[in-house]
Design a protein around this motif. Sequence first.
Motif, PDB file in Angstrom:
ATOM      1  N   GLU A  75       0.835  -1.322  -0.070  1.00  0.00           N
ATOM      2  CA  GLU A  75       0.029  -0.011   0.084  1.00  0.00           C
ATOM      3  C   GLU A  75       0.803   1.098   0.048  1.00  0.00           C
ATOM      4  N   ASP A  76       0.212   2.326  -0.277  1.00  0.00           N
ATOM      5  CA  ASP A  76       1.165   3.610  -0.272  1.00  0.00           C
ATOM      6  C   ASP A  76       1.685   3.996   0.993  1.00  0.00           C
ATOM      7  N   THR A  77       2.904   4.091   0.848  1.00  0.00           N
ATOM      8  CA  THR A  77       3.961   4.393   2.143  1.00  0.00           C
ATOM      9  C   THR A  77       4.045   5.713   2.366  1.00  0.00           C
ATOM     10  N   PHE A  78       3.712   6.587   1.501  1.00  0.00           N
ATOM     11  CA  PHE A  78       4.190   7.982   1.479  1.00  0.00           C
ATOM     12  C   PHE A  78       4.534   8.593   2.990  1.00  0.00           C
ATOM     13  N   TRP A  79       3.117   8.564   3.822  1.00  0.00           N
ATOM     14  CA  TRP A  79       3.155   9.128   4.966  1.00  0.00           C
ATOM     15  C   TRP A  79       4.278   8.335   5.957  1.00  0.00           C
ATOM     16  N   ASN A  80       4.412   6.915   5.814  1.00  0.00           N
ATOM     17  CA  ASN A  80       5.253   6.473   6.550  1.00  0.00           C
ATOM     18  C   ASN A  80       6.807   6.750   6.357  1.00  0.00           C
ATOM     19  N   GLU A  81       6.899   7.114   4.950  1.00  0.00           N
ATOM     20  CA  GLU A  81       8.369   7.731   4.324  1.00  0.00           C
ATOM     21  C   GLU A  81       8.406   9.158   5.100  1.00  0.00           C
ATOM     22  N   VAL A  82       7.497   9.905   5.239  1.00  0.00           N
ATOM     23  CA  VAL A  82       7.581  11.230   5.638  1.00  0.00           C
ATOM     24  C   VAL A  82       7.905  10.966   7.194  1.00  0.00           C
ATOM     25  N   ILE A  83       7.065  10.324   7.996  1.00  0.00           N
ATOM     26  CA  ILE A  83       7.633  10.069   9.367  1.00  0.00           C
ATOM     27  C   ILE A  83       8.789   9.432   9.326  1.00  0.00           C
ATOM     28  N   PHE A  84       9.356   8.679   8.700  1.00  0.00           N
ATOM     29  CA  PHE A  84      10.981   8.031   8.645  1.00  0.00           C
ATOM     30  C   PHE A  84      11.699   9.040   8.597  1.00  0.00           C
ATOM     31  N   HIS A  85      11.474  10.012   7.635  1.00  0.00           N
ATOM     32  CA  HIS A  85      12.471  11.104   7.367  1.00  0.00           C
ATOM     33  C   HIS A  85      12.541  11.987   8.428  1.00  0.00           C
ATOM     34  N   THR A  86      11.461  12.240   9.021  1.00  0.00           N
ATOM     35  CA  THR A  86      11.361  13.003  10.253  1.00  0.00           C
ATOM     36  C   THR A  86      12.212  12.588  11.347  1.00  0.00           C
ATOM     37  N   VAL A  87      12.080  11.261  11.589  1.00  0.00           N
ATOM     38  CA  VAL A  87      12.831  10.610  12.480  1.00  0.00           C
ATOM     39  C   VAL A  87      14.343  10.845  12.442  1.00  0.00           C
ATOM     40  N   ILE A  88      14.813  10.541  11.139  1.00  0.00           N
ATOM     41  CA  ILE A  88      16.034  10.753  10.668  1.00  0.00           C
ATOM     42  C   ILE A  88      16.747  12.110  11.296  1.00  0.00           C
ATOM     43  N   VAL A  89      15.805  13.061  10.752  1.00  0.00           N
ATOM     44  CA  VAL A  89      16.105  14.513  11.100  1.00  0.00           C
ATOM     45  C   VAL A  89      16.460  14.544  12.604  1.00  0.00           C
ATOM     46  N   LEU A  90      15.293  14.078  13.275  1.00  0.00           N
ATOM     47  CA  LEU A  90      15.265  14.162  14.702  1.00  0.00           C
ATOM     48  C   LEU A  90      16.667  13.509  15.279  1.00  0.00           C
ATOM     49  N   PHE A  91      16.662  12.237  15.010  1.00  0.00           N
ATOM     50  CA  PHE A  91      17.995  11.601  15.593  1.00  0.00           C
ATOM     51  C   PHE A  91      19.216  11.500  14.904  1.00  0.00           C
ATOM     52  N   GLY A  92      19.408  11.945  13.665  1.00  0.00           N
ATOM     53  CA  GLY A  92      20.552  12.078  12.942  1.00  0.00           C
ATOM     54  C   GLY A  92      21.051  13.440  12.654  1.00  0.00           C
ATOM     55  N   PHE A  93      20.086  14.069  11.976  1.00  0.00           N
ATOM     56  CA  PHE A  93      20.629  15.647  11.356  1.00  0.00           C
ATOM     57  C   PHE A  93      20.822  16.469  12.548  1.00  0.00           C
ATOM     58  N   ILE A  94      19.850  16.492  13.678  1.00  0.00           N
ATOM     59  CA  ILE A  94      19.987  17.467  14.722  1.00  0.00           C
ATOM     60  C   ILE A  94      21.198  17.226  15.531  1.00  0.00           C
ATOM     61  N   PRO A  95      21.452  15.791  15.968  1.00  0.00           N
ATOM     62  CA  PRO A  95      22.638  15.820  16.481  1.00  0.00           C
ATOM     63  C   PRO A  95      23.879  15.993  15.823  1.00  0.00           C
ATOM     64  N   PHE A  96      23.778  15.790  14.306  1.00  0.00           N
ATOM     65  CA  PHE A  96      25.169  16.197  13.636  1.00  0.00           C
ATOM     66  C   PHE A  96      25.094  17.469  13.700  1.00  0.00           C
ATOM     67  N   LEU A  97      24.153  18.435  13.698  1.00  0.00           N
ATOM     68  CA  LEU A  97      24.388  20.067  13.475  1.00  0.00           C
ATOM     69  C   LEU A  97      24.953  20.299  14.945  1.00  0.00           C
ATOM     70  N   LEU A  98      24.660  19.674  16.140  1.00  0.00           N
ATOM     71  CA  LEU A  98      25.251  20.153  17.380  1.00  0.00           C
ATOM     72  C   LEU A  98      26.734  19.763  17.426  1.00  0.00           C
ATOM     73  N   ILE A  99      27.100  18.538  16.807  1.00  0.00           N
ATOM     74  CA  ILE A  99      28.547  18.229  16.755  1.00  0.00           C
ATOM     75  C   ILE A  99      29.175  19.370  15.947  1.00  0.00           C
ATOM     76  N   PHE A 100      28.507  19.734  14.646  1.00  0.00           N
ATOM     77  CA  PHE A 100      29.118  20.535  13.826  1.00  0.00           C
ATOM     78  C   PHE A 100      29.358  21.887  14.517  1.00  0.00           C
ATOM     79  N   TYR A 101      28.278  22.402  15.192  1.00  0.00           N
ATOM     80  CA  TYR A 101      28.543  23.775  15.686  1.00  0.00           C
ATOM     81  C   TYR A 101      29.543  23.721  16.863  1.00  0.00           C
ATOM     82  N   SER A 102      29.709  22.453  17.726  1.00  0.00           N
ATOM     83  CA  SER A 102      30.663  22.248  18.748  1.00  0.00           C
ATOM     84  C   SER A 102      31.916  22.502  17.991  1.00  0.00           C
ATOM     85  N   TYR A 103      32.084  21.820  17.133  1.00  0.00           N
ATOM     86  CA  TYR A 103      33.592  21.850  16.457  1.00  0.00           C
ATOM     87  C   TYR A 103      34.004  23.051  15.697  1.00  0.00           C
TER      88      TYR A 103
END
Length: 307
Positions: A190-218
Amino acid sequence: MTEANLSLVKEFILLGFSDLPNLQGILFGIFLYIYINILIGNGLIIVIIKSDATLQTPMYFFLGNFAFLEICYTSVTIPRMLSDLWTKNTNISLLDCAVQLCFFLILAGSESFLLAMMAYDRYVAICKPLYYTLIMNHKICVQLVLSSWISGAPIMIGQTYQVFSLPFCDSNILDHIFCDLPPLMKLACEDTFWNEVIFHTVIVLFGFIPFLLIFYSYIRIFITIQKLPSVTGRSKAFSTCSSHLMVVMLFYGSGIISYLQSKTSYKKGIEKIISLFYIFITPLFNPLIYSFRNRDVIVAMKRLLSK
């Protein structure tokens, strides 16, 4: 209809490296050797930090927890992979697949947050040295580590439940080496559009935001290092950060390529190769990077071995 569709798939077949039947034994030996080295290397770091009084500092407290996390992280996927290669039985039930995925996501999110905590520790040590012992006291360090371990668990459990609520009715053949989100969503009928939206939101929350914090720290760390008057001081300050930076690049580099590649650029088999990096290579090189590039760890290791 959804219940009927769900009943069609009781288990998945992990293809893994079944397309290389002549190399199954060799791959089993290579992966087993790497896994043993991961366990020994990261386990040795934990023992060294626990047994040496000079390493009872926030930096090594985080490093010890990171080494333990790496052992847990690899143990979620590698033993099952070794079993599949040895028995050539690649069937995995929906429950086992869901459990593997859930723990993998939780530990991957924890690793991302813990890397950010380690960057923050280096930031405070270099940019605010006079306040370091006050800010990074033992209670704060324990709270940061615990938050890294448990903060993402509810969201990752929800993410896993959402994926396995999808109807899998077209095929049960999972073209991957373990139960991961992208290949699972490709099997949904079945259509997984909203699943992919939530999936990429989780990636941003648990991947991109910590990476930005690391980048800013350095960025702040490098600005501070450039202001140090002596070359020796700059070299020493940078050496305390270089090991962590190498681990960050390995972890986030392989993760970004794997999870954010577009469907148009997807090539069959590339996901398996990339996943080997964040399953095997990063945990294997972590103890090597921190050991051979850290004089304190080398000295503590020699003291331990001499006993």
